[in-house]
Design an enzyme around this catalytic site. Structure first.
Site, PDB file in Angstrom:
ATOM      1  N   LYS A 123     -66.200  -6.136  37.813  1.00  0.00           N
ATOM      2  CA  LYS A 123     -65.266  -5.169  37.233  1.00  0.00           C
ATOM      3  C   LYS A 123     -64.098  -5.884  36.558  1.00  0.00           C
ATOM      4  O   LYS A 123     -63.750  -5.583  35.413  1.00  0.00           O
ATOM      5  CB  LYS A 123     -64.730  -4.254  38.340  1.00  0.00           C
ATOM      6  CG  LYS A 123     -63.510  -3.446  37.954  1.00  0.00           C
ATOM      7  CD  LYS A 123     -63.055  -2.535  39.068  1.00  0.00           C
ATOM      8  CE  LYS A 123     -61.937  -3.069  39.919  1.00  0.00           C
ATOM      9  NZ  LYS A 123     -60.637  -3.193  39.266  1.00  0.00           N
ATOM     10  N   ASN A 124     -63.496  -6.832  37.260  1.00  0.00           N
ATOM     11  CA  ASN A 124     -62.269  -7.444  36.739  1.00  0.00           C
ATOM     12  C   ASN A 124     -62.518  -8.426  35.603  1.00  0.00           C
ATOM     13  O   ASN A 124     -61.579  -8.927  34.991  1.00  0.00           O
ATOM     14  CB  ASN A 124     -61.498  -8.138  37.865  1.00  0.00           C
ATOM     15  CG  ASN A 124     -60.851  -7.117  38.786  1.00  0.00           C
ATOM     16  OD1 ASN A 124     -60.886  -5.915  38.508  1.00  0.00           O
ATOM     17  ND2 ASN A 124     -60.274  -7.591  39.875  1.00  0.00           N
ATOM     18  N   CYS A 171     -48.691   2.116  41.957  1.00  0.00           N
ATOM     19  CA  CYS A 171     -49.927   2.647  42.474  1.00  0.00           C
ATOM     20  C   CYS A 171     -49.899   2.466  43.974  1.00  0.00           C
ATOM     21  O   CYS A 171     -48.898   2.021  44.525  1.00  0.00           O
ATOM     22  CB  CYS A 171     -51.132   1.966  41.848  1.00  0.00           C
ATOM     23  SG  CYS A 171     -51.329   0.302  42.419  1.00  0.00           S
ATOM     24  N   ARG A 207     -46.324  -2.828  41.086  1.00  0.00           N
ATOM     25  CA  ARG A 207     -47.080  -3.412  39.975  1.00  0.00           C
ATOM     26  C   ARG A 207     -46.358  -3.368  38.620  1.00  0.00           C
ATOM     27  O   ARG A 207     -46.774  -2.668  37.690  1.00  0.00           O
ATOM     28  CB  ARG A 207     -48.463  -2.766  39.886  1.00  0.00           C
ATOM     29  CG  ARG A 207     -49.183  -2.857  41.215  1.00  0.00           C
ATOM     30  CD  ARG A 207     -50.617  -2.462  41.130  1.00  0.00           C
ATOM     31  NE  ARG A 207     -51.476  -3.531  40.661  1.00  0.00           N
ATOM     32  CZ  ARG A 207     -52.795  -3.465  40.652  1.00  0.00           C
ATOM     33  NH1 ARG A 207     -53.396  -2.385  41.066  1.00  0.00           N
ATOM     34  NH2 ARG A 207     -53.504  -4.474  40.207  1.00  0.00           N
ATOM     35  N   ASP A 242     -57.864  -8.890  47.145  1.00  0.00           N
ATOM     36  CA  ASP A 242     -58.822  -7.781  47.074  1.00  0.00           C
ATOM     37  C   ASP A 242     -59.809  -7.774  48.238  1.00  0.00           C
ATOM     38  O   ASP A 242     -60.534  -6.800  48.423  1.00  0.00           O
ATOM     39  CB  ASP A 242     -59.592  -7.824  45.742  1.00  0.00           C
ATOM     40  CG  ASP A 242     -58.740  -7.351  44.577  1.00  0.00           C
ATOM     41  OD1 ASP A 242     -57.630  -6.851  44.815  1.00  0.00           O
ATOM     42  OD2 ASP A 242     -59.185  -7.485  43.422  1.00  0.00           O
ATOM     43  N   ARG A 298     -64.513   3.736  41.499  1.00  0.00           N
ATOM     44  CA  ARG A 298     -63.878   3.014  40.371  1.00  0.00           C
ATOM     45  C   ARG A 298     -64.397   1.583  40.289  1.00  0.00           C
ATOM     46  O   ARG A 298     -64.379   0.978  39.225  1.00  0.00           O
ATOM     47  CB  ARG A 298     -62.358   2.956  40.579  1.00  0.00           C
ATOM     48  CG  ARG A 298     -61.686   4.277  40.426  1.00  0.00           C
ATOM     49  CD  ARG A 298     -60.219   4.119  40.603  1.00  0.00           C
ATOM     50  NE  ARG A 298     -59.686   3.273  39.532  1.00  0.00           N
ATOM     51  CZ  ARG A 298     -58.427   3.239  39.172  1.00  0.00           C
ATOM     52  NH1 ARG A 298     -57.557   3.996  39.786  1.00  0.00           N
ATOM     53  NH2 ARG A 298     -58.039   2.458  38.201  1.00  0.00           N
TER      54      ARG A 298
HETATM   55  C1  UD1 Z   1     -55.654  -8.289  39.005  1.00  0.00           C
HETATM   56  C2  UD1 Z   1     -56.885  -7.571  39.489  1.00  0.00           C
HETATM   57  C3  UD1 Z   1     -56.680  -7.033  40.886  1.00  0.00           C
HETATM   58  C4  UD1 Z   1     -56.222  -8.134  41.826  1.00  0.00           C
HETATM   59  C5  UD1 Z   1     -55.031  -8.888  41.244  1.00  0.00           C
HETATM   60  C6  UD1 Z   1     -54.621 -10.109  42.061  1.00  0.00           C
HETATM   61  C7  UD1 Z   1     -57.851  -6.721  37.441  1.00  0.00           C
HETATM   62  C8  UD1 Z   1     -58.193  -5.523  36.623  1.00  0.00           C
HETATM   63  N1  UD1 Z   1     -57.188  -6.483  38.590  1.00  0.00           N
HETATM   64  O1  UD1 Z   1     -54.613  -7.322  38.948  1.00  0.00           O
HETATM   65  O2  UD1 Z   1     -57.907  -6.486  41.352  1.00  0.00           O
HETATM   66  O3  UD1 Z   1     -55.845  -7.578  43.075  1.00  0.00           O
HETATM   67  O4  UD1 Z   1     -55.336  -9.346  39.913  1.00  0.00           O
HETATM   68  O5  UD1 Z   1     -55.690 -10.971  42.211  1.00  0.00           O
HETATM   69  O6  UD1 Z   1     -58.189  -7.833  37.112  1.00  0.00           O
HETATM   70  N2  UD1 Z   1     -46.565  -9.025  38.836  1.00  0.00           N
HETATM   71  C9  UD1 Z   1     -45.255  -8.929  38.416  1.00  0.00           C
HETATM   72  N3  UD1 Z   1     -45.017  -8.749  37.087  1.00  0.00           N
HETATM   73  C10 UD1 Z   1     -46.026  -8.658  36.172  1.00  0.00           C
HETATM   74  C11 UD1 Z   1     -47.355  -8.766  36.608  1.00  0.00           C
HETATM   75  C12 UD1 Z   1     -47.594  -8.946  37.959  1.00  0.00           C
HETATM   76  O7  UD1 Z   1     -44.329  -9.009  39.215  1.00  0.00           O
HETATM   77  O8  UD1 Z   1     -45.729  -8.503  34.982  1.00  0.00           O
HETATM   78  C13 UD1 Z   1     -46.854  -9.204  40.278  1.00  0.00           C
HETATM   79  C14 UD1 Z   1     -47.622  -8.007  40.859  1.00  0.00           C
HETATM   80  O9  UD1 Z   1     -46.755  -6.958  41.217  1.00  0.00           O
HETATM   81  C15 UD1 Z   1     -48.300  -8.618  42.043  1.00  0.00           C
HETATM   82  C16 UD1 Z   1     -48.607 -10.048  41.552  1.00  0.00           C
HETATM   83  O10 UD1 Z   1     -47.744 -10.286  40.457  1.00  0.00           O
HETATM   84  O11 UD1 Z   1     -47.424  -8.681  43.132  1.00  0.00           O
HETATM   85  C17 UD1 Z   1     -50.048 -10.258  41.120  1.00  0.00           C
HETATM   86  O12 UD1 Z   1     -50.388  -9.353  40.109  1.00  0.00           O
HETATM   87  P1  UD1 Z   1     -51.444  -9.692  38.962  1.00  0.00           P
HETATM   88  O13 UD1 Z   1     -52.047 -11.031  39.223  1.00  0.00           O
HETATM   89  O14 UD1 Z   1     -50.816  -9.450  37.653  1.00  0.00           O
HETATM   90  O15 UD1 Z   1     -52.536  -8.584  39.230  1.00  0.00           O
HETATM   91  P2  UD1 Z   1     -53.263  -7.653  38.167  1.00  0.00           P
HETATM   92  O16 UD1 Z   1     -53.572  -8.406  36.937  1.00  0.00           O
HETATM   93  O17 UD1 Z   1     -52.514  -6.375  38.069  1.00  0.00           O
END
Ligand code: UD1
Length: 418
Positions: A22-23, A116, A121, A304, A396
């Site tokens: 998925k990711n 969420c 996030r 995850d 999902r």
């Molecule tokens: C992706 C995955 C999700 C997984 C996560 C961490 C997808 C679609 N989803 O989510 O399944 O759990 O990686 O491995 O690929 N953060 C900030 N600011 C930002 C972006 C992130 O503070 O602009 C923080 C988030 O709140 C979180 C951490 O960074 O605490 C990690 O988030 P991130 O690696 O960005 O996860 P996703 O890309 O949302």
């Protein structure tokens, strides 16, 4: 929403074919915007999240043809550059379309994805990287407008190795002038898969899968076909299902290297695991040993997988401890596990799981994708009947979950909401 009705207590045995990731599929589908032509993708999971991504792409003007796990996406007629607010809220990861739209058309409008059930996030790191690339960002009542004349390569040091921010920066940089270097980049295998896909299209990306990624801009891309990598979280989920039921499962279409930290923890808990090139076999003992887990960015233990391990460890011998370092609100499922007889206490980032003899069936409710999967694992372990409500969250991210579970001996069926 529908529910799963599970009669627990069965040992799971047999073979499972793991689906595409998925990711990886989500950013790759978004990336098809960059070549404004036809892309053929194989091994794409048929799940709610990919369907939602197709819906958004269709609204933007793309054509989608789908047969089983093969998808042909034609992005040559894209003529809208706003991601509808409602869909943005439904699927947080649609923010990944922004990088592709800006990269190709130098404009994109979207709204804040909002919080969420696993945490707030934010997307500040995505926006900071866009600004560094010369993209002008204006915000109005939660709406974000991005525009630029052109994108010129820059040095971007991420404050945290965010998966989404790394992917969005790559997508925005592929067709730029010059070279972008991302340091402290996320190293998740899905980023490597996205880069492999883009490189096959003609992009010049080096270092994906390490913490330093270099993207040299190219003028245009070409039409290709690509096979999405196997889902490492689905792989880990089925490994835990074997662990949780004293089972014996062979997983096919997997990449064992991607689940190295997961395998290490299952071995520590007492499971016997054999790895081949695309296969993993697991044989679990009658009772697992308690273990400690800390979630970390890749190559650390994946956030995850935390909830599914949490469910599996409820009946292990001794006390297990989980420290969740990535998301601040990822323990909701533990309240439901406690309803089923588990003994879990939460203190900030830490969950302490005191092993009990048995879980007992109850009515529980999924509140996010992986937390929902944990409740299914618990239901399969438990004595009696468990009803898992709100399974849309689970659908999902898991393709044919019920069918795959039944094939290895689980007693599970779906009941439609009245
Ligand atoms: C992706 C995955 C999700 C997984 C996560 C961490 C997808 C679609 N989803 O989510 O399944 O759990 O990686 O491995 O690929 N953060 C900030 N600011 C930002 C972006 C992130 O503070 O602009 C923080 C988030 O709140 C979180 C951490 O960074 O605490 C990690 O988030 P991130 O690696 O960005 O996860 P996703 O890309 O949302």
């Amino acid at each position: 929403m529908s529910s799963y009705i599970i009669k627990g207590g069965n040992k799971l045995e047999g073979t499972v074919k793991i689906s595409g990731a998925k990711n990886s599929a989500l950013p790759v589908i978004a990336a098809t915007i960059l070549n404004a032509g036809k892309t053929t993708l194989y091994n794409v999971p048929n799940i709610k999240d990919t369907q939602m991504m197709y819906e958004i792409l269709k609204i933007l003007g793309a054509k989608i043809e789908k047969k089983n796990n093969k998808v042909i996406i034609d992005t040559s007629k894209i003529d809208r550059f706003e991601i509808p607010d409602e869909l943005m809220h439904k699927m947080r990861s649609s923010v990944i379309l922004a990088g592709a739209m800006i990269g190709k058309y130098h404009k994109a409008t979207f709204t804040y994805p909002g919080g969420c059930d696993i945490g707030s996030r934010p997307i500040d790191l995505h926006l900071k990287a866009f600004e560094k690339l010369g993209i002008k960002i204006t915000q109005n009542y939660g709406e974000i407008y991005c525009t630029c004349e052109k994108i010129i390569g820059e040095k971007i040091d991420l404050d945290f190795p965010s998966v989404g921010a790394t992917e969005n920066t790559i997508l925005a940089s592929v067709l730029q002038e010059g070279t972008t270097t991302i340091t402290n980049a996320a190293q998740e295998p899905e980023i490597e898969d996205l880069a492999n896909f883009l490189n096959k299209m003609g992009a010049k990306i080096k270092g994906a899968g390490t913490n330093k990624i270099e993207i040299e801009g190219v003028k245009k891309l070409k039409e290709i076909s690509y096979n999405i990598m196997p889902d490492r979280i689905e792989t880990g989920t089925f490994l835990c299902l074997a662990g949780a039921t004293g089972g014996n499962i062979e997983l096919q279409n997997v990449n064992p290297i991607h689940v190295t930290p997961v395998i290490a923890k299952l071995e520590e808990a007492g499971c016997y695991i054999e790895k081949e090139k695309n296969k993993i076999k697991i044989q679990a003992p009658k009772k697992l040993k308690a273990i400690d887990i800390k979630t970390m960015p890749y190559p650390g233990f994946p956030t995850d997988m935390q909830s599914v391990f949490g469910a599996m460890l409820t009946t292990a011998k001794g006390t297990s401890m989980i420290v969740e370092n990535i998301f601040e609100n990822r323990y909701k499922y533990t309240q439901d596990l406690n309803k089923m007889g588990a003994k879990i206490t939460i203190e900030g980032k830490t969950a302490v799981i005191r092993g009990v003899r048995k879980l007992y069936g109850a009515t529980v409710k999924a509140s996010d994708l992986r937390g929902g999967a944990a409740l299914v694992v618990a239901g399969i372990m438990a004595k009696g009947i468990t009803v898992v409500e709100n399974i849309d969250y689970i659908l999902r991210g898991y393709e044919n979950f019920e069918k795959k579970l039944r094939e290895i001996g689980a007693n599970i069926e779906t009941s439609k909401a009245l």
